[in-house]
Design a protein around this motif. Structure first.
Motif, PDB file in Angstrom:
ATOM      1  N   SER A  45       4.790   5.360  -9.955  1.00  0.00           N
ATOM      2  CA  SER A  45       4.778   6.777  -9.575  1.00  0.00           C
ATOM      3  C   SER A  45       5.939   7.508 -10.217  1.00  0.00           C
ATOM      4  N   ALA A  46       7.031   6.799 -10.476  1.00  0.00           N
ATOM      5  CA  ALA A  46       8.211   7.428 -11.079  1.00  0.00           C
ATOM      6  C   ALA A  46       9.131   6.340 -11.617  1.00  0.00           C
ATOM      7  N   PHE A  47      10.003   6.745 -12.529  1.00  0.00           N
ATOM      8  CA  PHE A  47      11.065   5.870 -13.029  1.00  0.00           C
ATOM      9  C   PHE A  47      12.348   6.215 -12.271  1.00  0.00           C
ATOM     10  N   LYS A  48      13.457   5.638 -12.705  1.00  0.00           N
ATOM     11  CA  LYS A  48      14.711   5.921 -12.014  1.00  0.00           C
ATOM     12  C   LYS A  48      15.783   6.338 -13.012  1.00  0.00           C
ATOM     13  N   GLY A  49      16.656   7.221 -12.568  1.00  0.00           N
ATOM     14  CA  GLY A  49      17.832   7.591 -13.352  1.00  0.00           C
ATOM     15  C   GLY A  49      17.501   8.361 -14.618  1.00  0.00           C
ATOM     16  N   LEU A  50      18.188   8.003 -15.686  1.00  0.00           N
ATOM     17  CA  LEU A  50      18.040   8.703 -16.961  1.00  0.00           C
ATOM     18  C   LEU A  50      16.615   8.606 -17.502  1.00  0.00           C
ATOM     19  N   VAL A  51      15.966   7.468 -17.289  1.00  0.00           N
ATOM     20  CA  VAL A  51      14.592   7.296 -17.776  1.00  0.00           C
ATOM     21  C   VAL A  51      13.665   8.311 -17.102  1.00  0.00           C
ATOM     22  N   GLU A  52      13.850   8.548 -15.819  1.00  0.00           N
ATOM     23  CA  GLU A  52      13.022   9.532 -15.115  1.00  0.00           C
ATOM     24  C   GLU A  52      13.284  10.946 -15.630  1.00  0.00           C
ATOM     25  N   SER A  96       0.816  -1.223   0.000  1.00  0.00           N
ATOM     26  CA  SER A  96       0.000   0.000   0.000  1.00  0.00           C
ATOM     27  C   SER A  96       0.847   1.271   0.000  1.00  0.00           C
ATOM     28  N   ARG A  97       2.065   1.160  -0.505  1.00  0.00           N
ATOM     29  CA  ARG A  97       2.972   2.307  -0.491  1.00  0.00           C
ATOM     30  C   ARG A  97       3.253   2.815  -1.896  1.00  0.00           C
ATOM     31  N   ILE A  98       3.238   4.118  -2.036  1.00  0.00           N
ATOM     32  CA  ILE A  98       3.730   4.774  -3.239  1.00  0.00           C
ATOM     33  C   ILE A  98       5.229   5.024  -3.045  1.00  0.00           C
ATOM     34  N   GLY A  99       6.006   4.731  -4.084  1.00  0.00           N
ATOM     35  CA  GLY A  99       7.439   4.958  -3.995  1.00  0.00           C
ATOM     36  C   GLY A  99       8.248   3.765  -3.534  1.00  0.00           C
ATOM     37  N   TYR A 100       7.601   2.573  -3.472  1.00  0.00           N
ATOM     38  CA  TYR A 100       8.329   1.364  -3.084  1.00  0.00           C
ATOM     39  C   TYR A 100       9.166   0.893  -4.274  1.00  0.00           C
ATOM     40  N   PRO A 101      10.406   0.427  -4.061  1.00  0.00           N
ATOM     41  CA  PRO A 101      11.288   0.069  -5.186  1.00  0.00           C
ATOM     42  C   PRO A 101      10.725  -1.061  -6.055  1.00  0.00           C
ATOM     43  N   VAL A 102      10.862  -0.891  -7.369  1.00  0.00           N
ATOM     44  CA  VAL A 102      10.482  -1.898  -8.360  1.00  0.00           C
ATOM     45  C   VAL A 102      11.757  -2.334  -9.064  1.00  0.00           C
ATOM     46  N   ASN A 129      19.715  -1.468 -26.571  1.00  0.00           N
ATOM     47  CA  ASN A 129      20.877  -1.523 -25.678  1.00  0.00           C
ATOM     48  C   ASN A 129      21.337  -0.165 -25.156  1.00  0.00           C
ATOM     49  N   GLU A 130      20.538   0.882 -25.354  1.00  0.00           N
ATOM     50  CA  GLU A 130      20.988   2.207 -24.914  1.00  0.00           C
ATOM     51  C   GLU A 130      20.996   2.327 -23.395  1.00  0.00           C
ATOM     52  N   ILE A 131      19.916   1.849 -22.742  1.00  0.00           N
ATOM     53  CA  ILE A 131      19.851   1.913 -21.280  1.00  0.00           C
ATOM     54  C   ILE A 131      19.745   0.483 -20.755  1.00  0.00           C
ATOM     55  N   ARG A 132      20.879  -0.050 -20.333  1.00  0.00           N
ATOM     56  CA  ARG A 132      20.936  -1.429 -19.855  1.00  0.00           C
ATOM     57  C   ARG A 132      20.493  -1.506 -18.399  1.00  0.00           C
ATOM     58  N   VAL A 133      19.869  -2.631 -18.032  1.00  0.00           N
ATOM     59  CA  VAL A 133      19.519  -2.887 -16.637  1.00  0.00           C
ATOM     60  C   VAL A 133      19.964  -4.301 -16.280  1.00  0.00           C
ATOM     61  N   ALA A 134      20.296  -4.491 -15.027  1.00  0.00           N
ATOM     62  CA  ALA A 134      20.733  -5.802 -14.545  1.00  0.00           C
ATOM     63  C   ALA A 134      19.613  -6.449 -13.737  1.00  0.00           C
ATOM     64  N   LYS A 135      19.636  -7.758 -13.684  1.00  0.00           N
ATOM     65  CA  LYS A 135      18.644  -8.508 -12.906  1.00  0.00           C
ATOM     66  C   LYS A 135      18.643  -8.021 -11.467  1.00  0.00           C
ATOM     67  N   GLY A 136      17.475  -7.643 -10.960  1.00  0.00           N
ATOM     68  CA  GLY A 136      17.356  -7.167  -9.591  1.00  0.00           C
ATOM     69  C   GLY A 136      17.626  -5.686  -9.410  1.00  0.00           C
ATOM     70  N   GLU A 151      17.116  -1.718  -9.366  1.00  0.00           N
ATOM     71  CA  GLU A 151      15.988  -0.823  -9.136  1.00  0.00           C
ATOM     72  C   GLU A 151      15.749   0.009 -10.398  1.00  0.00           C
ATOM     73  N   ILE A 152      14.539  -0.061 -10.937  1.00  0.00           N
ATOM     74  CA  ILE A 152      14.260   0.628 -12.202  1.00  0.00           C
ATOM     75  C   ILE A 152      13.131   1.648 -12.087  1.00  0.00           C
ATOM     76  N   ALA A 153      12.325   1.579 -11.027  1.00  0.00           N
ATOM     77  CA  ALA A 153      11.169   2.461 -10.911  1.00  0.00           C
ATOM     78  C   ALA A 153      10.621   2.365  -9.492  1.00  0.00           C
ATOM     79  N   TYR A 154       9.458   3.062  -9.297  1.00  0.00           N
ATOM     80  CA  TYR A 154       8.856   3.099  -7.968  1.00  0.00           C
ATOM     81  C   TYR A 154       7.344   2.901  -8.084  1.00  0.00           C
ATOM     82  N   SER A 155       6.801   2.164  -7.145  1.00  0.00           N
ATOM     83  CA  SER A 155       5.375   1.804  -7.175  1.00  0.00           C
ATOM     84  C   SER A 155       4.488   3.037  -7.064  1.00  0.00           C
TER      85      SER A 155
END
Length: 330
Positions: A102-109, A57-63, A131-138, A140-144
């Motif tokens: 609620s938001a993305f993270k880093g350059l995407v945001e 029930s939280r906004i801003g929880y890590p995704v 392949n411009e913005i790579r992400v690794a397994k696990g 943090e890419i966004a927020y709930s």
């Protein structure tokens, strides 16, 4: 020695297969909705094309990213999905989708904020080069959040594949529970509560045979769900009807084409909503979840009394069977 090598190879295969499964998008979370459920929110009824995980029930929880990959695209202000990020995973040739953010993270945001300053509340889709913005397994890419049609904060998660059909591409949503490394620890109860035919409704009980009258064709609809723990209700993965020892009708929520998203009335009957599922055991449509539909073959072979079985199955291997008799009215 040969047997030992074979055993080692089998164990390696099992470990490798397990390690390749996707991570859930929210750490230490739990399932709150399943794939294929009826949704009457928004402008038009539609299928729930993914699974939902609690963000407590939280906004801003890590995704977190389900696996290694790169940002494929994002949606801003989508009327159903809200703010959404799509990650393409080359190792699987699959796309994972994370919605109601609620938001993305880093350059995407940063890019999202720049676009929002131009478009305001209007829908926008932003595609990114391969392949411009790579992400690794696990990672943090966004927020709930609860953007789009979400009523409470949570994370909607999908697995999609794109298949070629001639010169066209067909996008298909798959049941993400097939791919996610998730173990359901809460108690589960598969149940069919009621069944109706020709505007008459009958209760279904575990220990009795239910007689259901019909005239020309048994147009049956069953009210069914699977309760998980104290506060979660999902739909069974598979619903089957056998009549006179023959499989006559079967639905399985394993895949839904994106162009079928707004066709839930092919499967769901009147009275269905986000909390109640009336599943039709007949249809004139041919959408992906309908695996078997043989009513045209068997309609003229029905007897006065026809023993039948309603079979419910979930993705974890649980099976529940209800005994019926379809009685032809004279």
């Amino acid at each position: 020695m040969k047997k030992l090598i074979i055993l080692v190879l089998i164990l390696f295969s099992v470990v490798f297969s397990f390690s390749q499964r996707f991570l859930p998008p929210v750490k230490d979370s739990y399932l709150t909705s399943s794939f294929g459920e009826f949704r009457d929110t928004g402008n038009n009824p539609h299928f729930h094309m993914g699974i939902d995980f609690s963000s407590f029930s939280r906004i801003g929880y890590p995704v977190n990213a389900a696996a290694d990959g790169y940002v494929y695209k994002i949606w801003l202000n989508h009327k159903i999905y809200g703010n959404t990020v799509f990650i393409y995973h080359p190792d699987y040739d699959l796309i994972t989708v994370y919605a109601h953010l609620s938001a993305f993270k880093g350059l995407v945001e940063e890019i999202a904020k720049s676009v929002l300053s131009e478009v305001g509340n209007t829908f926008a889709e932003i595609k990114f080069p391969e392949n411009e913005i790579r992400v690794a397994k696990g990672e943090e890419i966004a927020y709930s959040g609860k953007s789009g049609e979400a009523v409470v904060p949570h994370v909607h998660f999908e697995v999609r594949e794109i298949k070629k059909s001639g010169n066209d591409e067909v996008e298909i949503a798959r049941d993400a529970l097939e791919f996610v490394d998730y173990v359901e620890m809460r108690p589960r109860t598969l149940e069919a509560l009621e069944i109706r035919s020709n505007n008459r409704t009958y209760k279904l009980l575990d220990d009795q045979v239910t007689e259901i009258p019909f005239s020309t064709l048994p147009k049956l609809e069953v009210k069914t769900d699977e309760k998980i723990g104290n506060n979660t209700k999902i739909i069974p993965r598979k619903i089957s009807l056998r009549v006179n020892d023959e499989l006559v009708y079967e639905i399985e929520f394993d895949a839904i084409r994106l162009d079928e998203m707004y066709s839930p009335n092919a499967i769901y009957g009147n009275g269905s909503n986000i909390f109640t599922y009336w599943i039709k055991l007949y249809s004139s449509s041919f959408i992906t979840p309908i695996k078997v539909n043989r009513w045209n073959e068997v309609a003229f072979t029905l007897k006065d009394r026809n023993p039948a079985e309603l079979i419910l199955e979930d993705i974890w291997g649980t099976v529940k069977v209800y005994k019926l008799v379809l009685v032809k009215e004279m």
